[in-house]
Design a protein around this motif. Structure first.
Motif, PDB file in Angstrom:
ATOM      1  N   VAL A 104       0.843  -1.193   0.000  1.00  0.00           N
ATOM      2  CA  VAL A 104       0.000   0.000   0.000  1.00  0.00           C
ATOM      3  C   VAL A 104       0.877   1.241   0.000  1.00  0.00           C
ATOM      4  O   VAL A 104       1.849   1.321   0.747  1.00  0.00           O
ATOM      5  N   PRO A 106      -0.224   4.811   0.836  1.00  0.00           N
ATOM      6  CA  PRO A 106      -1.351   5.648   1.234  1.00  0.00           C
ATOM      7  C   PRO A 106      -1.289   7.077   0.705  1.00  0.00           C
ATOM      8  O   PRO A 106      -2.314   7.741   0.632  1.00  0.00           O
ATOM      9  N   SER A 107      -0.108   7.545   0.315  1.00  0.00           N
ATOM     10  CA  SER A 107       0.023   8.923  -0.165  1.00  0.00           C
ATOM     11  C   SER A 107      -0.762   9.154  -1.451  1.00  0.00           C
ATOM     12  O   SER A 107      -1.142  10.278  -1.752  1.00  0.00           O
ATOM     13  N   GLU A 109      -3.287   6.720  -2.315  1.00  0.00           N
ATOM     14  CA  GLU A 109      -4.417   5.805  -2.177  1.00  0.00           C
ATOM     15  C   GLU A 109      -4.330   4.624  -3.156  1.00  0.00           C
ATOM     16  O   GLU A 109      -5.285   4.283  -3.844  1.00  0.00           O
ATOM     17  N   SER A 149      -8.743  -1.959   0.234  1.00  0.00           N
ATOM     18  CA  SER A 149      -9.471  -0.778   0.657  1.00  0.00           C
ATOM     19  C   SER A 149      -8.534   0.048   1.523  1.00  0.00           C
ATOM     20  O   SER A 149      -7.919  -0.463   2.457  1.00  0.00           O
ATOM     21  N   LEU A 150      -8.426   1.321   1.221  1.00  0.00           N
ATOM     22  CA  LEU A 150      -7.477   2.165   1.932  1.00  0.00           C
ATOM     23  C   LEU A 150      -8.120   2.941   3.079  1.00  0.00           C
ATOM     24  O   LEU A 150      -7.477   3.764   3.709  1.00  0.00           O
ATOM     25  N   ASP A 151      -9.365   2.671   3.400  1.00  0.00           N
ATOM     26  CA  ASP A 151     -10.053   3.400   4.458  1.00  0.00           C
ATOM     27  C   ASP A 151      -9.304   3.345   5.772  1.00  0.00           C
ATOM     28  O   ASP A 151      -9.243   4.328   6.500  1.00  0.00           O
ATOM     29  N   ARG A 154      -6.521   6.049   6.088  1.00  0.00           N
ATOM     30  CA  ARG A 154      -6.841   7.480   5.988  1.00  0.00           C
ATOM     31  C   ARG A 154      -6.742   8.121   7.348  1.00  0.00           C
ATOM     32  O   ARG A 154      -7.051   7.539   8.353  1.00  0.00           O
TER      33      ARG A 154
END
Length: 155
Positions: A104, A106-107, A109, A149-151, A154
Motif C-alpha cells: 500500500v 497511502p500517499s 491511495e 481498501s485504503l479506508d 486514511r
C-alpha cells in the motif's frame, strides 16, 4: 483435456512485477515526495530473512513501513533486501515478492492485496498484522488478486 487461462496467476505475476518495478525506481532514485509503503508479508515464507527476535515477535505476518528511514535497498528478480530501523535498532530484511500479502502507498491511495486459498490450514481469519515502522527516531493453490481498501490508512 480441459484447458483454460489462469487469470488469477497472471494477475499476481503482473502485480508482483509492478511492485518490483516501483522498488527498483526507489532503489535508483529514492522515495519521491510523500510516497511511502506499508508492506505486509508472510514471515514463514521460504526465503524470508529477518532477525530471530523479529521472527519470534511476528511468527506469521508482519507489516513494515518504508518511509522516513531505510537503508541498503537492493531489488532482485525474486525479492528485495532493505535495512529498517526498529526502535533505534537497524535490522536487515530480505522479503521475496511471493511472500508479500499487501502493498500500500497511502500517499496516493494505491494498494494491492494478494489472496490465496491454501486449504484447511488457512483459517481466513483476516487478523490485522502489527505494524513496525522504520523511523528517523530511534503454493500450489490458485491465488486471486484484489485491490486493498485504503479506508483504514486514511487520517
Amino acid at each position: 483435456m480441459a484447458r483454460s487461462i489462469d487469470y488469477g496467476a497472471l494477475m499476481h505475476a503482473a502485480m508482483r512485477g509492478l511492485i518490483r518495478q516501483v522498488l527498483r525506481q526507489v532503489e535508483a532514485e529514492g522515495l519521491p515526495g510523500e510516497h511511502h509503503f506499508f508492506i505486509t508479508f508472510d514471515t514463514r515464507h521460504r526465503g524470508v530473512q529477518l532477525a530471530d527476535w523479529l521472527a519470534d515477535r511476528y511468527p506469521e505476518e508482519m507489516t513494515v513501513v518504508m518511509q522516513h528511514w531505510f537503508d541498503g535497498l537492493q531489488v532482485d528478480d525474486e525479492g528485495f533486501a532493505v535495512t529498517l530501523n526498529f526502535g533505534d535498532r537497524p535490522e536487515p530484511l530480505y522479503i521475496p515478492f511471493d511472500a508479500i500479502r499487501t502493498f500500500v502507498d497511502p500517499s496516493v491511495e494505491f494498494g494491492l492485496r494478494f489472496e490465496s486459498h491454501d486449504g484447511p490450514d488457512d483459517d481466513g481469519g483476516g487478523d490485522e498484522a502489527p505494524v513496525e515502522e522504520a523511523s528517523d527516531d530511534a503454493t500450489p493453490s490458485r491465488p486471486e488478486a484484489e485491490v486493498v481498501s485504503l479506508d483504514r490508512f486514511r487520517r
